[in-house]
Write an enzyme that holds these catalytic residues in place. Structure first.
Site, PDB file in Angstrom:
ATOM      1  N   ILE A  77      49.323  46.358  38.814  1.00  0.00           N
ATOM      2  CA  ILE A  77      48.138  46.298  37.942  1.00  0.00           C
ATOM      3  C   ILE A  77      48.435  45.657  36.580  1.00  0.00           C
ATOM      4  O   ILE A  77      47.526  45.430  35.805  1.00  0.00           O
ATOM      5  CB  ILE A  77      47.498  47.702  37.723  1.00  0.00           C
ATOM      6  CG1 ILE A  77      48.562  48.736  37.350  1.00  0.00           C
ATOM      7  CG2 ILE A  77      46.679  48.120  38.915  1.00  0.00           C
ATOM      8  CD1 ILE A  77      47.986  50.087  37.007  1.00  0.00           C
ATOM      9  N   GLY A  78      49.664  45.391  36.310  1.00  0.00           N
ATOM     10  CA  GLY A  78      49.951  44.754  35.027  1.00  0.00           C
ATOM     11  C   GLY A  78      51.401  44.346  34.930  1.00  0.00           C
ATOM     12  O   GLY A  78      52.234  44.734  35.755  1.00  0.00           O
ATOM     13  N   LYS A  79      51.658  43.536  33.928  1.00  0.00           N
ATOM     14  CA  LYS A  79      53.022  43.069  33.723  1.00  0.00           C
ATOM     15  C   LYS A  79      53.282  43.045  32.226  1.00  0.00           C
ATOM     16  O   LYS A  79      52.474  42.501  31.470  1.00  0.00           O
ATOM     17  CB  LYS A  79      53.153  41.648  34.306  1.00  0.00           C
ATOM     18  CG  LYS A  79      54.547  41.289  34.700  1.00  0.00           C
ATOM     19  CD  LYS A  79      54.538  40.023  35.542  1.00  0.00           C
ATOM     20  CE  LYS A  79      55.904  39.655  36.065  1.00  0.00           C
ATOM     21  NZ  LYS A  79      57.029  39.847  35.187  1.00  0.00           N
ATOM     22  N   GLY A  80      54.334  43.668  31.795  1.00  0.00           N
ATOM     23  CA  GLY A  80      54.686  43.638  30.377  1.00  0.00           C
ATOM     24  C   GLY A  80      56.034  42.984  30.213  1.00  0.00           C
ATOM     25  O   GLY A  80      56.617  42.484  31.184  1.00  0.00           O
ATOM     26  N   GLY A  82      58.776  44.436  29.656  1.00  0.00           N
ATOM     27  CA  GLY A  82      59.853  45.230  30.252  1.00  0.00           C
ATOM     28  C   GLY A  82      59.860  45.220  31.772  1.00  0.00           C
ATOM     29  O   GLY A  82      60.875  45.487  32.405  1.00  0.00           O
ATOM     30  N   VAL A  85      53.794  47.079  36.073  1.00  0.00           N
ATOM     31  CA  VAL A  85      53.123  48.375  36.152  1.00  0.00           C
ATOM     32  C   VAL A  85      52.383  48.377  37.487  1.00  0.00           C
ATOM     33  O   VAL A  85      51.641  47.449  37.798  1.00  0.00           O
ATOM     34  CB  VAL A  85      52.126  48.555  34.985  1.00  0.00           C
ATOM     35  CG1 VAL A  85      51.435  49.907  35.081  1.00  0.00           C
ATOM     36  CG2 VAL A  85      52.832  48.408  33.648  1.00  0.00           C
ATOM     37  N   LYS A 100      55.214  52.642  35.575  1.00  0.00           N
ATOM     38  CA  LYS A 100      55.750  51.530  34.786  1.00  0.00           C
ATOM     39  C   LYS A 100      57.256  51.467  34.955  1.00  0.00           C
ATOM     40  O   LYS A 100      57.950  52.446  34.659  1.00  0.00           O
ATOM     41  CB  LYS A 100      55.351  51.743  33.326  1.00  0.00           C
ATOM     42  CG  LYS A 100      55.877  50.710  32.382  1.00  0.00           C
ATOM     43  CD  LYS A 100      55.197  50.842  31.045  1.00  0.00           C
ATOM     44  CE  LYS A 100      55.873  49.987  30.002  1.00  0.00           C
ATOM     45  NZ  LYS A 100      55.064  49.831  28.812  1.00  0.00           N
ATOM     46  N   ASP A 203      53.423  49.336  17.724  1.00  0.00           N
ATOM     47  CA  ASP A 203      53.031  48.257  18.631  1.00  0.00           C
ATOM     48  C   ASP A 203      51.575  48.398  19.083  1.00  0.00           C
ATOM     49  O   ASP A 203      51.266  48.290  20.260  1.00  0.00           O
ATOM     50  CB  ASP A 203      53.993  48.253  19.841  1.00  0.00           C
ATOM     51  CG  ASP A 203      53.965  46.941  20.599  1.00  0.00           C
ATOM     52  OD1 ASP A 203      53.426  45.953  20.067  1.00  0.00           O
ATOM     53  OD2 ASP A 203      54.477  46.903  21.735  1.00  0.00           O
TER      54      ASP A 203
HETATM   55  N1  LIG Z   1      48.573  53.839  32.294  1.00  0.00           N
HETATM   56  C1  LIG Z   1      48.037  52.685  32.702  1.00  0.00           C
HETATM   57  N2  LIG Z   1      46.908  52.685  33.431  1.00  0.00           N
HETATM   58  C2  LIG Z   1      46.359  51.505  33.835  1.00  0.00           C
HETATM   59  N3  LIG Z   1      46.859  50.289  33.557  1.00  0.00           N
HETATM   60  C3  LIG Z   1      47.988  50.231  32.828  1.00  0.00           C
HETATM   61  C4  LIG Z   1      48.642  51.419  32.372  1.00  0.00           C
HETATM   62  N4  LIG Z   1      49.736  51.060  31.658  1.00  0.00           N
HETATM   63  C5  LIG Z   1      49.749  49.719  31.673  1.00  0.00           C
HETATM   64  N5  LIG Z   1      48.725  49.208  32.371  1.00  0.00           N
HETATM   65  C6  LIG Z   1      48.416  47.784  32.611  1.00  0.00           C
HETATM   66  O1  LIG Z   1      49.623  47.064  32.658  1.00  0.00           O
HETATM   67  C7  LIG Z   1      49.643  46.064  31.631  1.00  0.00           C
HETATM   68  C8  LIG Z   1      51.065  45.885  31.158  1.00  0.00           C
HETATM   69  O2  LIG Z   1      51.447  47.053  30.440  1.00  0.00           O
HETATM   70  P1  LIG Z   1      52.842  47.184  29.711  1.00  0.00           P
HETATM   71  O3  LIG Z   1      52.777  48.401  28.866  1.00  0.00           O
HETATM   72  O4  LIG Z   1      53.962  47.069  30.686  1.00  0.00           O
HETATM   73  O5  LIG Z   1      52.998  45.868  28.852  1.00  0.00           O
HETATM   74  P2  LIG Z   1      52.200  45.321  27.630  1.00  0.00           P
HETATM   75  O6  LIG Z   1      51.842  46.444  26.708  1.00  0.00           O
HETATM   76  O7  LIG Z   1      51.075  44.460  28.146  1.00  0.00           O
HETATM   77  O8  LIG Z   1      53.252  44.359  26.978  1.00  0.00           O
HETATM   78  P3  LIG Z   1      54.658  44.725  26.307  1.00  0.00           P
HETATM   79  O9  LIG Z   1      55.585  45.095  27.380  1.00  0.00           O
HETATM   80  O10 LIG Z   1      55.026  43.456  25.637  1.00  0.00           O
HETATM   81  O11 LIG Z   1      54.399  45.847  25.338  1.00  0.00           O
HETATM   82  C9  LIG Z   1      48.658  46.556  30.582  1.00  0.00           C
HETATM   83  O12 LIG Z   1      48.145  45.492  29.835  1.00  0.00           O
HETATM   84  C10 LIG Z   1      47.589  47.202  31.442  1.00  0.00           C
HETATM   85  O13 LIG Z   1      46.710  46.224  31.954  1.00  0.00           O
END
Ligand SMILES: Nc1ncnc2c1ncn2[C@@H]1O[C@H](COP(=O)(O)OP(=O)(O)OP(=O)(O)O)[C@@H](O)[C@H]1O
Length: 346
Positions: A77-80, A82, A85, A100, A203
């Site tokens: 559902i997402g990629k950060g 690190g 997710v 995550k 952040d």
């Molecule tokens: N608890 C959650 N529930 C639903 N979606 C989530 C959740 N946590 C993260 N996501 C999804 O995953 C994406 C990536 O989250 P993540 O925290 O890994 O990175 P980020 O905040 O986008 O970037 P960075 O790692 O640079 O801080 C988010 O933008 C969101 O769309």
């Protein structure tokens, strides 16, 4: 209490992994084994003669240490920065979580230490902060089992709807109950972090503000980056985006809770106008990311266009985006000022 056994005496016959879920779940989704009942609301012991439904007999599934074997992957559902997710489902109970994974190229003993620290950090209890239920270490990756926010982040929402209307963002909205407005919820989250936990989030950005279908907005990633950074002895090393960073942080001066307020102001303004508030010089893009940082430090701060937004909204934004932290309001001052605006308008 009659019929109640200590948790340590619980004997759960764990089915072999290949066994289909419907072999040990009833039609209502309850797992039964003798006096044990396991369903959506958790784990319970039920004496045949004395059914006790009190809260004390309920054990949440998150109270038991989760491992990768308990979770079924659904989708990414997402990629950060690190790692990814994923949406995961608890195999027995069906609860959805956001898992995550943080890939770190550091010694295994270090990773285990980080997981220990994260566990201590899991004490967070605020309806405005995304709950981190558990953390564990698996195959070289640190995993956080997070509350699943099913509408994704504000970053996802901005992409879909372009702008978020002022009535939803702002406070002077008669149709919405007070605590349902986005700004108040985030401010309550910051108030909790700043005043009760005494931490700076560091952040605040659209992708760290998550939304669910109930309209709740919660702050995510609290403490995680701080714990990871401090565990590695890199408290001041920042990984992520600098776009929302307060000028005093960019210029290396000392900073405090107010730096989160700057970031909040930029995020809310971005939601309202549908683009990142700093625009590059006419006809050009930012030549480098240092140019943007220079603009944040040297230029006057952006503001909400007075012809498009209410005076209260414009004043809220300018109370957050003040370059001098001493001129910037705190989370509690902003909440007080919002409450005052509301009482005047009523
Ligand atoms: N608890 C959650 N529930 C639903 N979606 C989530 C959740 N946590 C993260 N996501 C999804 O995953 C994406 C990536 O989250 P993540 O925290 O890994 O990175 P980020 O905040 O986008 O970037 P960075 O790692 O640079 O801080 C988010 O933008 C969101 O769309």
């Amino acid at each position: 209490m009659r019929g109640k056994k200590p948790v340590s005496e619980l004997k759960v016959a764990v089915p072999a992994q290949e066994t289909p879920v419907d072999k040990f779940l009833t039609a209502s989704g309850t797992f039964k084994d003798g006096e044990l009942r396991l369903n959506q609301s958790g784990l319970r012991l039920i004496s045949e003669e004395n059914v006790d439904d009190s809260e004390e007999t309920k054990l949440k599934v998150e109270d038991v240490q989760l491992s990768m074997d308990d979770l079924e992957m659904d989708q990414v559902i997402g990629k950060g920065s690190g790692g990814v997710v994923q949406l995961v489902r608890h195999k027995w109970v069906g609860t959805l979580y956001a898992l995550k994974g943080i890939q770190m190229n550091i010694q295994e003993s270090f990773r285990k230490q980080i997981v220990q620290e994260l566990k201590i950090n899991q004490a967070t209890q605020s309806p405005h902060i995304v709950l981190c239920h558990q953390s564990f270490y698996h195959n070289g990756v640190i995993y956080l089992v997070l509350e699943y926010m099913d509408r994704g982040s504000l970053a996802d929402i901005i992409k879909q709807v372009k702008t978020i209307l002022e009535p939803y963002l702002a406070v002077l909205c008669k149709q919405l109950t007070l605590d349902s407005t986005l700004i108040i919820q985030i401010l309550e989250g910051l108030l909790y972090l700043h005043h009760e936990r005494h931490v700076i989030h560091r952040d605040i950005k659209p992708s760290n503000l998550l939304v669910n279908r109930k309209g709740e907005v919660k702050i995510s990633d609290f403490g995680v980056s701080a714990v990871l950074a401090s565990s590695m002895g890199q408290r001041d090393t920042f990984v992520g985006t600098y776009n929302y960073m307060a000028p005093e942080r960019i210029s290396g001066s000392s900073y405090d809770y107010k730096s989160d307020i700057w970031s909040l102001g930029l995020v809310i303004l971005e939601c309202a106008i549908g683009r990142f508030p700093y625009i590059p010089p006419e006809g050009e893009g930012w030549l480098s990311f240092y140019e943007l940082l220079e603009a944040i430090v040297d230029q006057p701060p952006p503001s909400a266009p007075a012809d498009q937004f209410s005076p209260e909204f414009c004043s809220f934004i300018s109370s957050c985006i003040q370059k001098d932290p001493a001129e910037r309001m705190s989370a509690s001052e902003l909440l007080v000022s919002i409450a005052r605006d509301i009482s005047i308008s009523e």
